[in-house]
Write a protein that holds these residues in place. Structure first.
Motif, PDB file in Angstrom:
ATOM      1  N   UNK A 192       0.825  -1.190   0.000  1.00  0.00           N
ATOM      2  CA  UNK A 192       0.000   0.000   0.000  1.00  0.00           C
ATOM      3  C   UNK A 192       0.861   1.241   0.000  1.00  0.00           C
ATOM      4  N   UNK A 193       0.258   2.336  -0.315  1.00  0.00           N
ATOM      5  CA  UNK A 193       0.982   3.599  -0.243  1.00  0.00           C
ATOM      6  C   UNK A 193       1.405   4.120  -1.592  1.00  0.00           C
ATOM      7  N   UNK A 194       0.995   3.472  -2.678  1.00  0.00           N
ATOM      8  CA  UNK A 194       1.294   3.983  -4.012  1.00  0.00           C
ATOM      9  C   UNK A 194       0.577   5.308  -4.243  1.00  0.00           C
ATOM     10  N   UNK A 195       0.996   6.066  -5.249  1.00  0.00           N
ATOM     11  CA  UNK A 195       0.407   7.382  -5.485  1.00  0.00           C
ATOM     12  C   UNK A 195      -1.091   7.291  -5.782  1.00  0.00           C
ATOM     13  N   UNK A 196      -1.487   6.194  -6.399  1.00  0.00           N
ATOM     14  CA  UNK A 196      -2.878   6.006  -6.765  1.00  0.00           C
ATOM     15  C   UNK A 196      -3.786   5.992  -5.546  1.00  0.00           C
ATOM     16  N   UNK A 197      -3.276   5.411  -4.464  1.00  0.00           N
ATOM     17  CA  UNK A 197      -4.094   5.288  -3.272  1.00  0.00           C
ATOM     18  C   UNK A 197      -4.290   6.608  -2.529  1.00  0.00           C
ATOM     19  N   UNK A 198      -3.377   7.528  -2.738  1.00  0.00           N
ATOM     20  CA  UNK A 198      -3.420   8.740  -1.942  1.00  0.00           C
ATOM     21  C   UNK A 198      -4.809   9.385  -1.934  1.00  0.00           C
ATOM     22  N   UNK A 199      -5.375   9.472  -3.142  1.00  0.00           N
ATOM     23  CA  UNK A 199      -6.656  10.181  -3.255  1.00  0.00           C
ATOM     24  C   UNK A 199      -7.767   9.441  -2.522  1.00  0.00           C
ATOM     25  N   UNK A 200      -7.687   8.119  -2.575  1.00  0.00           N
ATOM     26  CA  UNK A 200      -8.684   7.323  -1.872  1.00  0.00           C
ATOM     27  C   UNK A 200      -8.582   7.528  -0.358  1.00  0.00           C
ATOM     28  N   UNK A 201      -7.350   7.464   0.135  1.00  0.00           N
ATOM     29  CA  UNK A 201      -7.179   7.624   1.580  1.00  0.00           C
ATOM     30  C   UNK A 201      -7.540   9.043   2.022  1.00  0.00           C
ATOM     31  N   UNK A 202      -7.122  10.006   1.217  1.00  0.00           N
ATOM     32  CA  UNK A 202      -7.441  11.395   1.559  1.00  0.00           C
ATOM     33  C   UNK A 202      -8.946  11.589   1.585  1.00  0.00           C
ATOM     34  N   UNK A 203      -9.634  10.850   0.710  1.00  0.00           N
ATOM     35  CA  UNK A 203     -11.085  10.986   0.633  1.00  0.00           C
ATOM     36  C   UNK A 203     -11.753  10.554   1.939  1.00  0.00           C
ATOM     37  N   UNK A 204     -11.210   9.512   2.563  1.00  0.00           N
ATOM     38  CA  UNK A 204     -11.770   9.072   3.840  1.00  0.00           C
ATOM     39  C   UNK A 204     -11.671  10.206   4.850  1.00  0.00           C
TER      40      UNK A 204
END
Lengths: 313, 472
Positions: A192-204
């Motif tokens: 986990x922690x790829x750039x793609x995930x950032x937006x998803x996590x930030x969304x939470x």
């Protein structure tokens, strides 16, 4: 105080809080859905919004596909969905009307005004801009109501019961959003922690208005276990499970003190809070976040039943 | 129809004294300012949610009653006279109800026909021989009064069950004080805001003997779908008492309790805004979900006071109404101060013949009707309506009474074309306690907003006004 009055106050607060939560989820969903595919991953954001709202079952009986149009209709304006924003406000006002004598004029004004304005939006927004305005308006309506309650209510049982409703609902909402998002984003022990995930996590974080708070608390880039830590264990985070339970315990104690009697609701709330206080994030992840949250949601529901039995019927 | 009496401009065209300042003010104030205030008032009403529901309308669940900003004014002497008449009438009503459910002397004396009482659906045999605390049956009465000239007031209707409208009296005054402080400063208007205080004192004074020294009073409402729910919650709030629904109450050992967050709490006085029929499914309509099972047994055991008592409908029935002057004389030995509108009882043959002959000039009302439904206003009806009514009347004459079409007085009113006279009535509220009778100076003035209309009921497009009783 009449048990029914306490019950109405409790649900009034719950419905207003729920409406705000739905608006937050949808705002974030809208934001994610407009991201280029490369940043948003493969997940269907609209489907996840329905899951986070906790009404996948009811949704699938009415619609075959989760997309912007169907989900917006279902979660915001549907009269068939008992938890749509419209119904939340309708029910909130019905409860408020039943307990007008226990509300301050300012609170009634806020909830009745919201109900009157709701009609302006008709059966749905005609454009994305209007939809975003609607979601903002819902959140402001909730903030206005909550602020007026905080500023104008006598600090007696009426106030404490309405706080209980608020924190019950908030704890449930935070737990659900964690459960659904982590389930979607962490299906296995993938990297986990790829750039793609950032937006998803930030969304939470955005959906519980905690993105700025996160940076203040951790001074780190966005990491899943820290998000979980913030939303589960951090006392100072107003929407965290720990904070909700601190408040539930406190308000239940006020009631017990005023009535001169403790009961199962007080004991259960304290037990849940103690469990949250004694946990560390590593343990929770080892045990399995999904299991932990699942257990939390059911004990939160049991507390709701205990409060109902002890005071509201 | 006789000449219309306008309360501001007398028959000779001069301004009547109580309206002197108002008339000057009306001529000074720019129409757009008045219009602005009128809209402001409407907004306030909408925001506080003073609404009522109209039965039989599905689309508009809640509606506002139009409020007119021009006050209706009574001089101190006029009010004093009305007050004395009200007190007399309500005393007689209480004596009459006690008699009907007790020794029945008025029936034995032949003043009122027995079948009118015993065959009346509002007669409650459960009340026969029943003692009520302090012999008071009607604690809260709303007596509808109309005025036809400078010195004549008629009682149009007695409301001895669950009269409503007092919240409008109070809210109308609050709004007027907010919008027109300068107009108040030019008058000496007697206050009405102590009504809730007087009501609470009245209710506490009639608590049963078994109650504690500080009796618990509750207001029983049918719930949020009742057309007068706003008023119920408003009054409970002002009284500082719990607003309960039937499901909040239960009866144990012939004592009424309410369910509270701290367990059961005994209830001593129930100001009930639920009709007899729905009060207790064990005693009356078994399908009623609005009442509390067993309340009647607690009442009969003398452990709770119901205000108003059960069975008071026998005093405000329209057929009984025509006997009110005789009732006053029978119990008090006095001439009634407030007259009845001349009334023909269609149950009596010669009266019926008279009415059938003059349908186009009379108002015919159903004996058990209310809210302006089911009535014929002869001069406003067409031939077909009159003939249809004639058939109804002939088939069940007992169900109808008839009255002349009265010229209700008019009061200046804010309407589209400016200020114009509109017909009004007045509902003052009379409180009867163990210690005394209390009447707050004022009441609810209802106004027919349509030009020439005589129907003031809110369900038929009527509005309300603030009612001012001048102190000097």
């Amino acid at each position: 105080m009449l048990s029914r009055t306490a019950d109405n106050l409790y649900w009034l607060a719950r419905y207003v809080e729920r409406a705000e939560y739905l608006a937050r989820i949808l705002e974030v969903t809208q934001r994610l859905a407009t991201l280029p595919i490369a940043y948003g991953g493969e997940t269907n954001e609209w489907e996840s919004a329905v899951a986070t709202a906790g009404c996948t079952g009811a949704f699938s009986t009415q619609y075959s596909e989760a997309n912007e149009e169907t989900v917006t209709e279902f979660l915001c304006f549907s009269t068939a969905n008992p938890s749509s924003i419209r119904n939340c406000f309708e029910l909130a006002r019905t409860n408020a009307r039943a307990v007008r004598t226990a509300l301050t004029m300012e609170m009634w004004d806020a909830i009745n005004g919201t109900w009157l304005q709701l009609k302006r939006f008709g059966n749905g927004p005609t454009s994305r801009e209007e939809f975003m305005r609607f979601l903002r308006w819902v959140q402001e309506a909730s903030l206005r109501f909550d602020g007026r309650a905080y500023r104008t209510m006598l600090r007696n049982d009426a106030y404490w019961f309405s706080r209980l409703g608020l924190y019950q609902e908030r704890a449930d909402n935070t737990a659900r959003i964690l459960d659904v998002k982590f389930h979607l984003l962490l299906p296995t022990n993938e990297r986990i922690g790829g750039p793609l995930d950032y937006f998803q996590w930030a969304a939470i974080l955005r959906s519980v208005s905690a993105l700025t708070a996160y940076h203040w608390v951790y001074k780190e880039s966005v990491k899943p276990w820290l998000i979980a830590d913030l939303l589960i264990l951090k006392d100072e985070m107003p929407r965290s499970l720990a904070s909700c339970y601190g408040n539930l315990v406190q308000n239940l104690d006020y009631i017990a003190q005023a009535y001169g009697r403790q009961g199962p609701a007080q004991r259960q709330a304290r037990a849940i809070r103690t469990r949250l206080q004694n946990r560390r994030m590593e343990e929770i992840f080892q045990q399995g976040l999904h299991e932990f949250i699942g257990e939390f949601i059911s004990s939160n529901n049991r507390l709701d039943s205990a409060i109902t039995e002890q005071y509201l019927m | 129809m006789a000449d219309v009496f306008d309360e501001m401009t007398g028959a000779d065209g001069s301004i009547r004294p109580p309206y002197g300042e108002l008339s000057r003010w009306l001529s000074e104030i720019p129409p757009e300012v008045l219009d602005h205030r009128r809209r402001e008032a409407e907004l306030i009403f909408q925001r506080i949610g003073i609404t009522f529901a109209v039965y039989g309308e599905t689309d508009s669940q809640e509606r506002l009653i139009p409020f007119d900003v021009v006050p209706r004014i009574l001089a101190a002497a006029e009010w004093g006279f009305v007050c004395r008449g009200l007190e007399q009438r309500v005393k007689a009503i209480n004596a009459y109800i006690g008699d009907v459910y007790g020794r029945r002397e008025i029936l034995k004396a032949g003043v009122i026909p027995e079948d009118l009482v015993f065959q009346n659906p509002v007669f409650r045999p459960e009340m026969n021989g029943q003692k009520v605390p302090h012999d008071i049956y009607v604690h809260i009465a709303g007596i509808d009064i109309i005025r036809v000239d400078a010195s004549t007031f008629y009682v149009l209707e007695d409301n001895a069950r669950t009269p409503s409208g007092v919240s409008y009296m109070l809210e109308n005054r609050e709004i007027m004080l907010r919008l027109f402080p300068e107009l108040f400063s030019r008058h000496r208007v007697a206050p009405v805001e102590n009504y809730p205080n007087e009501l609470l004192a009245t209710l506490k004074s009639v608590a049963p003997a078994t109650a504690s020294s500080d009796p618990t009073v509750v207001l029983l409402t049918p719930g949020i779908y009742n057309s007068a729910y706003y008023e119920h919650s408003f009054l409970a709030d002002k009284l500082g008492v719990e607003l309960v629904e039937g499901r909040d109450l239960f009866v144990k050992d012939e004592t009424v309790y309410m369910r509270t967050t701290q367990g059961p709490q005994r209830v001593d006085v129930i100001y009930r805004r639920v009709d007899d029929d729905f009060l207790d499914p064990l005693a009356f309509r078994p399908d009623s979900a609005l009442g509390a099972p067993g309340v009647m047994s607690a009442y009969q055991a003398g452990n709770v006071t119901l205000a108003n008592a059960v069975g008071t409908g026998i005093a405000d029935d329209k057929a009984v109404y025509s006997y009110m002057p005789a009732i006053v004389k029978f119990y008090l030995g006095e001439e009634p101060l407030l007259n009845n509108v001349p009334t023909w009882r269609c149950r009596e043959e010669d009266h019926l013949a008279y009415v059938l002959d003059r349908l186009e000039e009379l108002v015919v009302k159903e004996v058990h009707g209310s809210g302006g439904y089911g009535m014929l206003i002869g001069p406003r009806a067409d031939k077909a309506q009159i003939e249809a009514f004639r058939t109804k009347l002939k088939s069940s004459p007992k169900n109808f009474i008839a009255q002349p079409t009265l010229a209700l007085s008019t009061v200046p009113t804010c309407v589209e074309e400016g200020i114009a006279p509109r017909h009004v009535d007045l509902r003052p509220f009379v409180l009867v306690g163990r210690d005394c009778v209390r009447i707050v100076p004022g009441g609810l003035t209802r106004v027919a907003l349509k030009k020439g209309s005589l129907v003031v009921n809110s369900s038929q497009g009527g509005g309300t006004k603030d009612t001012w009783v001048l102190d000097t």
